[in-house]
Design an enzyme around this catalytic site. Structure first.
Site, mmCIF file in Angstrom:
data_model
loop_
_atom_site.group_PDB
_atom_site.id
_atom_site.type_symbol
_atom_site.label_atom_id
_atom_site.label_comp_id
_atom_site.label_asym_id
_atom_site.label_seq_id
_atom_site.Cartn_x
_atom_site.Cartn_y
_atom_site.Cartn_z
ATOM 1 N N LYS A 67 -7.077 -1.868 8.701
ATOM 2 C CA LYS A 67 -7.352 -0.501 8.229
ATOM 3 C C LYS A 67 -8.129 -0.501 6.915
ATOM 4 O O LYS A 67 -8.887 0.440 6.637
ATOM 5 C CB LYS A 67 -6.056 0.298 8.110
ATOM 6 C CG LYS A 67 -5.032 -0.251 7.119
ATOM 7 C CD LYS A 67 -5.136 0.349 5.738
ATOM 8 C CE LYS A 67 -4.156 -0.325 4.792
ATOM 9 N NZ LYS A 67 -4.169 0.239 3.439
ATOM 10 N N THR A 89 -5.316 5.819 4.571
ATOM 11 C CA THR A 89 -6.254 5.033 3.766
ATOM 12 C C THR A 89 -7.673 5.571 3.872
ATOM 13 O O THR A 89 -8.420 5.569 2.891
ATOM 14 C CB THR A 89 -6.205 3.556 4.201
ATOM 15 O OG1 THR A 89 -4.857 3.094 4.093
ATOM 16 C CG2 THR A 89 -7.088 2.690 3.324
#
Length: 331
Positions: free
Chosen positions: A191, A248
């Site tokens: 990620k 994120t």
């Protein structure tokens, strides 16, 4: 009272020390710089990372890692992923024989392409069952402000996972246990790379369609690699997968997204590092993740283009063209 050591006084290490103290643990933080250790110990603040946070009285700090580790039942590792092996070479002899080692790191080791739990088990010479991974959408500043959040506590030993779960349960953090260590770690590592791509897309002025595409196709390539390594595909639909990815990518608090924005504005890697005063984890991890994917024959086109932008100086606009020009196929 459970005694815990948090090795690393960055944003997440500091916030995690607060979590553990609020849950009833006695916490000692190891800080590399004497000024940071003194501020935590004497003023209960970390002015370099979370200046607005007032740490609980259950948190103290030291510059001596051995002092922090000695007698600790829970040893939390919150150092940069590429320094972990060297750190543990110095620390492992002091770790208690049945202590639980908790990884907060989200990266893949360069050269070996090993996950952080694998590096911990190898470098500290402990069984896999003693290593616990904590991963999820856990932006440190929001958790430090006690905004409601959740995370995943992953371990092959369910009892040890439940022990850590209890040690970090507070009124603002809800932890869930999971046995899929591989999936949770890969979700957290990849990620960061996808968030770099998201930041680039944002800086290039692309809208919600593009950004949704980056998230969903980024999740797809994360899951492909995870399945190839034996992860449970359902993990990637949960907190350690989609949850962490969305958090994120979408938050301006994310170092990786912010770093990607600098790259998307045409800055070099060195200029982005100077502007952010640090290197985002995904910048280094994209090399190791690329190698890991190639080793297992897994196609990861977004990761490949991020690596080219970061380490080969490719113009992000050309990277977008390369992604959009790929041959069409079923989803």
């Amino acid at each position: 009272m459970t005694r815990a050591a948090v090795l690393g006084a960055g944003s997440w290490g500091t916030a995690f020390a607060k979590i553990m103290a609020d849950a009833g643990c006695d916490v000692t933080v190891w800080a590399r710089r004497p000024a940071v250790a003194a501020a935590i110990r004497e003023q209960r603040t970390n002015p370099d990372y979370l200046p607005a946070l007032r740490l609980p009285v259950g948190v103290t700090a030291t510059t001596d890692p051995r002092q922090a580790i000695r007698g600790a039942e829970l040893v939390v590792l919150a150092v940069p992923s590429q320094t972990l092996r060297g750190n543990l070479a110095d620390w492992s002899s002091v770790i208690e024989s049945d202590a639980t080692l908790i990884s907060l790191m989200k990266g893949i080791e360069l050269g070996t392409t090993k996950r952080m739990s694998q590096v911990i088990a190898e470098a500290a010479d402990v069984p896999d069952e003693r290593v616990v991974v904590v991963s999820g959408p856990n932006l440190a500043a929001e958790i430090a402000a006690e905004q409601p959040a959740a995370t995943v506590v992953a371990c092959r030993d369910t009892g040890r996972a439940e022990l850590v779960q209890k040690a970090i349960t507070t009124r603002y953090l809800r932890p869930y246990t999971n046995e899929d260590v591989v999936g949770c770690e890969l979700g957290g590592a990849v990620k960061n790379v996808i968030a770099l791509a998201y930041g680039m897309a944002t800086a290039l002025g692309f809208g919600d369609n593009t950004r949704a595409m980056v998230i969903t196709r980024g999740l797809a390539e994360t899951a492909r690699l995870g399945v190839a390594l034996g992860a449970d595909p359902l993990t990637f639909a949960g907190l350690a997968g989609l949850g962490d990815l969305v958090g994120t990518c979408s938050s301006p608090l994310s170092r990786n997204r912010t770093f990607g924005e600098h790259l998307g504005r045409g800055e070099t890697l060195e200029q982005a590092q100077a502007a952010t005063r640090q290197t985002a984890e995904g910048v280094k991890s994209c090399l190791a993740i690329r190698d890991l994917a190639q080793r297992h024959g897994v196609e990861m086109p977004i990761t490949a283009q991020v690596e080219r932008v970061c380490h080969e100086g490719l113009d992000p606009r050309i990277a977008v063209g390369a992604l959009m020009g790929r041959s069409v196929k079923p989803e």
